[in-house]
Scaffold this motif. Structure first.
Motif, PDB file in Angstrom:
ATOM      1  N   LEU A 196      46.824  28.334 -72.128  1.00 37.23           N
ATOM      2  CA  LEU A 196      46.367  29.671 -71.737  1.00 37.23           C
ATOM      3  C   LEU A 196      47.554  30.586 -71.466  1.00 37.23           C
ATOM      4  CD1 LEU A 196      43.925  31.502 -70.878  1.00 37.23           C
ATOM      5  CD2 LEU A 196      44.369  30.731 -68.562  1.00 37.23           C
ATOM      6  N   ILE A 197      48.543  30.103 -70.715  1.00 38.52           N
ATOM      7  CA  ILE A 197      49.639  31.026 -70.368  1.00 38.52           C
ATOM      8  C   ILE A 197      50.529  31.331 -71.587  1.00 38.52           C
ATOM      9  CG2 ILE A 197      49.710  30.470 -67.874  1.00 38.52           C
ATOM     10  CD1 ILE A 197      52.472  29.187 -68.493  1.00 38.52           C
ATOM     11  N   THR A 198      50.736  30.347 -72.455  1.00 40.82           N
ATOM     12  CA  THR A 198      51.589  30.651 -73.615  1.00 40.82           C
ATOM     13  C   THR A 198      50.880  31.594 -74.588  1.00 40.82           C
ATOM     14  OG1 THR A 198      50.968  28.459 -74.358  1.00 40.82           O
ATOM     15  CG2 THR A 198      53.250  28.744 -73.802  1.00 40.82           C
ATOM     16  N   ASN A 199      49.585  31.383 -74.785  1.00 37.27           N
ATOM     17  CA  ASN A 199      48.872  32.245 -75.735  1.00 37.27           C
ATOM     18  C   ASN A 199      48.555  33.622 -75.165  1.00 37.27           C
ATOM     19  OD1 ASN A 199      48.725  30.520 -77.993  1.00 37.27           O
ATOM     20  ND2 ASN A 199      47.203  29.293 -76.913  1.00 37.27           N
ATOM     21  N   SER A 200      48.620  33.752 -73.845  1.00 36.72           N
ATOM     22  CA  SER A 200      48.258  35.047 -73.250  1.00 36.72           C
ATOM     23  C   SER A 200      49.471  35.731 -72.624  1.00 36.72           C
ATOM     24  CB  SER A 200      47.178  34.855 -72.182  1.00 36.72           C
ATOM     25  OG  SER A 200      46.152  34.046 -72.646  1.00 36.72           O
ATOM     26  N   ARG A 201      50.640  35.218 -72.883  1.00 39.43           N
ATOM     27  CA  ARG A 201      51.895  35.773 -72.363  1.00 39.43           C
ATOM     28  C   ARG A 201      51.834  35.966 -70.838  1.00 39.43           C
ATOM     29  NH1 ARG A 201      52.680  40.958 -75.717  1.00 39.43           N
ATOM     30  NH2 ARG A 201      50.454  41.003 -75.470  1.00 39.43           N
ATOM     31  N   SER A 212      38.712  27.141 -49.800  1.00 34.46           N
ATOM     32  CA  SER A 212      39.817  26.613 -48.992  1.00 34.46           C
ATOM     33  C   SER A 212      41.171  27.223 -49.368  1.00 34.46           C
ATOM     34  CB  SER A 212      39.904  25.094 -49.162  1.00 34.46           C
ATOM     35  OG  SER A 212      40.266  24.797 -50.493  1.00 34.46           O
ATOM     36  N   LYS A 213      41.241  27.820 -50.538  1.00 35.38           N
ATOM     37  CA  LYS A 213      42.476  28.381 -51.097  1.00 35.38           C
ATOM     38  C   LYS A 213      43.526  27.298 -51.414  1.00 35.38           C
ATOM     39  CE  LYS A 213      43.033  31.470 -47.980  1.00 35.38           C
ATOM     40  NZ  LYS A 213      43.941  32.297 -47.273  1.00 35.38           N
ATOM     41  N   VAL A 214      43.077  26.091 -51.656  1.00 36.57           N
ATOM     42  CA  VAL A 214      44.002  25.117 -52.241  1.00 36.57           C
ATOM     43  C   VAL A 214      43.890  25.281 -53.753  1.00 36.57           C
ATOM     44  CG1 VAL A 214      43.747  23.442 -50.362  1.00 36.57           C
ATOM     45  CG2 VAL A 214      42.417  23.147 -52.416  1.00 36.57           C
ATOM     46  N   TYR A 215      45.004  25.123 -54.470  1.00 36.17           N
ATOM     47  CA  TYR A 215      44.896  25.226 -55.931  1.00 36.17           C
ATOM     48  C   TYR A 215      44.742  23.829 -56.497  1.00 36.17           C
ATOM     49  CZ  TYR A 215      49.934  24.222 -56.428  1.00 36.17           C
ATOM     50  OH  TYR A 215      51.175  23.652 -56.388  1.00 36.17           O
ATOM     51  N   ILE A 216      43.776  23.675 -57.369  1.00 43.44           N
ATOM     52  CA  ILE A 216      43.476  22.333 -57.852  1.00 43.44           C
ATOM     53  C   ILE A 216      44.248  22.026 -59.134  1.00 43.44           C
ATOM     54  CG2 ILE A 216      41.217  22.263 -56.743  1.00 43.44           C
ATOM     55  CD1 ILE A 216      40.129  22.445 -59.679  1.00 43.44           C
ATOM     56  N   ALA A 217      44.834  23.058 -59.734  1.00 43.42           N
ATOM     57  CA  ALA A 217      45.704  22.823 -60.906  1.00 43.42           C
ATOM     58  C   ALA A 217      46.522  24.078 -61.146  1.00 43.42           C
ATOM     59  CB  ALA A 217      44.863  22.514 -62.135  1.00 43.42           C
ATOM     60  N   SER A 218      47.654  23.895 -61.803  1.00 44.89           N
ATOM     61  CA  SER A 218      48.415  25.058 -62.281  1.00 44.89           C
ATOM     62  C   SER A 218      49.092  24.608 -63.562  1.00 44.89           C
ATOM     63  CB  SER A 218      49.440  25.513 -61.240  1.00 44.89           C
ATOM     64  OG  SER A 218      50.585  24.711 -61.313  1.00 44.89           O
ATOM     65  N   ASP A 219      49.659  25.568 -64.313  1.00 48.30           N
ATOM     66  CA  ASP A 219      50.371  25.145 -65.518  1.00 48.30           C
ATOM     67  C   ASP A 219      51.596  24.335 -65.083  1.00 48.30           C
ATOM     68  OD1 ASP A 219      52.880  27.141 -65.624  1.00 48.30           O
ATOM     69  OD2 ASP A 219      51.124  28.088 -64.741  1.00 48.30           O
ATOM     70  N   PHE A 367      41.956  23.412 -79.257  1.00 50.61           N
ATOM     71  CA  PHE A 367      43.263  22.745 -79.234  1.00 50.61           C
ATOM     72  C   PHE A 367      43.976  22.820 -80.586  1.00 50.61           C
ATOM     73  CE2 PHE A 367      41.182  20.313 -75.704  1.00 50.61           C
ATOM     74  CZ  PHE A 367      41.961  20.882 -74.715  1.00 50.61           C
ATOM     75  N   THR A 368      43.325  23.405 -81.593  1.00 55.22           N
ATOM     76  CA  THR A 368      43.983  23.490 -82.907  1.00 55.22           C
ATOM     77  C   THR A 368      45.164  24.451 -82.866  1.00 55.22           C
ATOM     78  OG1 THR A 368      42.582  25.294 -83.592  1.00 55.22           O
ATOM     79  CG2 THR A 368      41.852  23.079 -84.192  1.00 55.22           C
ATOM     80  N   ARG A 369      45.203  25.331 -81.853  1.00 57.61           N
ATOM     81  CA  ARG A 369      46.262  26.330 -81.690  1.00 57.61           C
ATOM     82  C   ARG A 369      46.210  27.417 -82.766  1.00 57.61           C
ATOM     83  NH1 ARG A 369      51.308  25.544 -78.666  1.00 57.61           N
ATOM     84  NH2 ARG A 369      50.988  23.772 -77.319  1.00 57.61           N
ATOM     85  N   HIS A 370      45.472  27.187 -83.839  1.00 56.90           N
ATOM     86  CA  HIS A 370      45.416  28.188 -84.887  1.00 56.90           C
ATOM     87  C   HIS A 370      44.144  28.992 -84.683  1.00 56.90           C
ATOM     88  CE1 HIS A 370      45.361  30.165 -88.692  1.00 56.90           C
ATOM     89  NE2 HIS A 370      46.461  29.536 -89.088  1.00 56.90           N
ATOM     90  N   ARG A 371      44.308  30.221 -84.221  1.00 54.39           N
ATOM     91  CA  ARG A 371      43.177  31.039 -83.818  1.00 54.39           C
ATOM     92  C   ARG A 371      42.064  31.096 -84.865  1.00 54.39           C
ATOM     93  NH1 ARG A 371      44.347  34.431 -79.860  1.00 54.39           N
ATOM     94  NH2 ARG A 371      44.986  32.803 -78.511  1.00 54.39           N
ATOM     95  N   ALA A 372      42.474  31.446 -86.105  1.00 50.57           N
ATOM     96  CA  ALA A 372      41.460  31.651 -87.148  1.00 50.57           C
ATOM     97  C   ALA A 372      40.687  30.360 -87.385  1.00 50.57           C
ATOM     98  CB  ALA A 372      42.137  32.110 -88.421  1.00 50.57           C
ATOM     99  N   LEU A 373      41.428  29.263 -87.404  1.00 48.61           N
ATOM    100  CA  LEU A 373      40.824  27.957 -87.665  1.00 48.61           C
ATOM    101  C   LEU A 373      39.866  27.567 -86.540  1.00 48.61           C
ATOM    102  CD1 LEU A 373      41.602  26.386 -90.119  1.00 48.61           C
ATOM    103  CD2 LEU A 373      43.023  24.925 -88.697  1.00 48.61           C
TER     104      LEU A 373
END
Ligand SMILES: Nc1nc2c(ncn2[C@@H]2O[C@H](COP(=O)(O)OP(=O)(O)OP(=O)(O)O)[C@@H](O)[C@H]2O)c(=O)[nH]1
Ligand SMILES: [Mg+2]
Length: 425
Positions: A196-201, A212-219, A367-373
């Protein structure tokens, strides 16, 4: 201990007045830190269940400071536990007693279940004495080396150290790390966030439990405590503003229904050229992203990517080791796995199961990373499978009417319709 209860557990242990109950109440029950001054000593084991959604579900066991863990302790306690959080009062030097007890607990628990993680919370690092970061590091090093010495390399346990205080964000940060150990899907969630972060800059993205404001995941980029604080403060702002100005359709304030709401969003522009973007992605779950302002020019694309992430997350409700998607009581093996993945889904409607199956298809193709595909494959698969799913659903109904009810007046109701339906695939 209930033998059939597989909910992950965190055990809060450590000497009297160390701050165990305060931590639990501040992080999970919104008690203000100053009010902990009036907490009484915990007389007996107290259990708190946290259940926000399918990802965030666990129990916290708060033990009295007097608890001794030895061979008389129910072994079930540790065999089902994921994390033991041992709280040491940093203001009670020289820590000899506390460390001796920590050693005992670690040795005992590790012997019963070597998979347990141990988190040592060097707690109450606040006030004038702990003003400098150097002093905190010094204390952490001291406690680390003393405990290692006590254990004499005999125990090969996973031990993590945190300096914490209920008066700042450190306890939330530390508990975030603890909660993450309870989420089996974490590595895949992190991968999704990285995509998400790489494709959305984006610069960074956190997935927060808004209550609770705990983060359950981050990049997987390193976490900057300042960014984490800003993101966590943003959640407070959104909740406060919703409380005052937000109205849900039924007339109740949005804040009062925030546990059910998954549509809130908010943008906060900072004066250093970056902005914070919050979007709720599930019940009690919000994605908070940090972006440079110039990368926020196409918000619709960003929203699309977050939608894909949201669908991928839905897909993660299933274990990834053996994905079995249940569509209208029918087990479809997407790829073989050891165990069925129905836990917690008993209340799902057939339509939710179908929607989830499609979310899974979309997520896998993302997960193909290729948008069109990605679009072509996911839409193509969905188009092919939708009529098949509808057929299966109608067959179940027809089977129930024709075979169970008409044939023998419901006597064979115990028979599983899925065996008939499965052969149609
Ligand atoms: N300065 C400071 N005081 C804290 C912090 N956390 C807790 N305390 C104080 O420590 C005292 C003891 O806290 P409790 O939460 O009751 O400790 P406990 O470990 O649950 O104690 P038992 O139930 O007796 O085992 C309270 O007066 C809290 O206000 C902290 O981060 N900093
Ligand atoms: Mg207590």
């Amino acid at each position: 201990m209930d033998e059939s209860d597989d909910t992950p557990k965190v055990l809060l242990v450590g000497p009297h007045r160390g701050g165990k109950t305060s931590i639990l109440k501040v992080v999970f029950q919104k008690l203000s830190p100053h009010e902990t001054l009036f907490l009484e000593t915990t007389p007996k084991l107290e259990l708190t269940s946290i259940s926000r959604n399918s990802l965030v579900k666990f129990k916290v066991l708060d033990f009295p400071g007097s608890t001794v863990f030895d061979d008389s302790t129910d072994p079930m306690l540790f065999s089902k536990t994921c994390v033991v959080a041992f709280v040491i009062d940093a203001q009670e030097e020289p820590y000899t007693m506390a460390l001796a007890r920590a050693k005992k607990v670690i040795e005992h628990a590790h012997k019963i279940n070597p998979k347990i993680s141990f988190d040592i919370l060097i707690h109450k690092v606040d006030g004038a004495k702990f003003f400098s970061d150097d002093h905190k590091t010094e204390i952490q090093t001291t406690i680390h080396s003393k405990l290692t010495e006590e254990l004499q390399d005999k125990v090969d346990a996973r031990i993590t150290f945190h300096c914490t205080s209920i008066y700042d964000h450190t306890i939330f940060e530390a508990f975030s790390k603890i909660v993450q150990k309870l989420i089996p899907q974490l590595p895949v969630l992190e991968q999704c966030l990285e995509l998400l972060i790489t494709n959305s800059r984006m610069e960074k993205a956190y997935l927060f439990d808004v209550v609770s404001k705990v983060y359950i995941a981050s990049d997987p980029q390193p976490v900057d405590l300042q960014w984490y604080e800003l993101c966590s403060d943003m959640i407070d702002v959104v909740i406060d503003v919703s409380c005052i100005y937000g109205l849900a359709e039924d007339g109740n304030s949005i804040a009062s229904s925030i546990e059910r709401d998954a549509k809130s969003s908010c943008v906060i522009h900072l004066n250093n050229g970056t902005l914070l973007y919050l979007k709720e992605v599930d019940r009690c779950l919000a994605l908070v992203c940090i972006l440079r302002e110039e990368n926020f020019d196409r918000q619709h694309l960003l929203d699309y990517n977050i939608k894909v992430f949201r669908e991928a997350k839905l897909f993660l409700y299933y274990h990834l080791t053996g994905i079995s998607v249940s569509v209208a009581n029918l087990d479809i093996k997407v790829h073989g796995g050891p165990e069925p993945l129905e836990v917690g889904l008993e209340t799902w409607e057939a339509t939710e199961r179908v929607a989830c199956a499609f979310a899974a298809i979309r997520a896998v193709t993302s997960f193909t990373r290729h948008r069109a595909l990605e679009t072509v494959i996911s839409e193509g698969l969905e188009a092919v499978l939708r009529p098949a799913c509808l057929l299966v659903q109608s067959l179940i109904q027809v089977y129930e009417e024709a075979v169970i009810h008409e044939d023998d007046g419901g006597a064979s109701e115990d028979e599983e319709p899925s065996s008939l339906v499965a052969s149609c695939w």
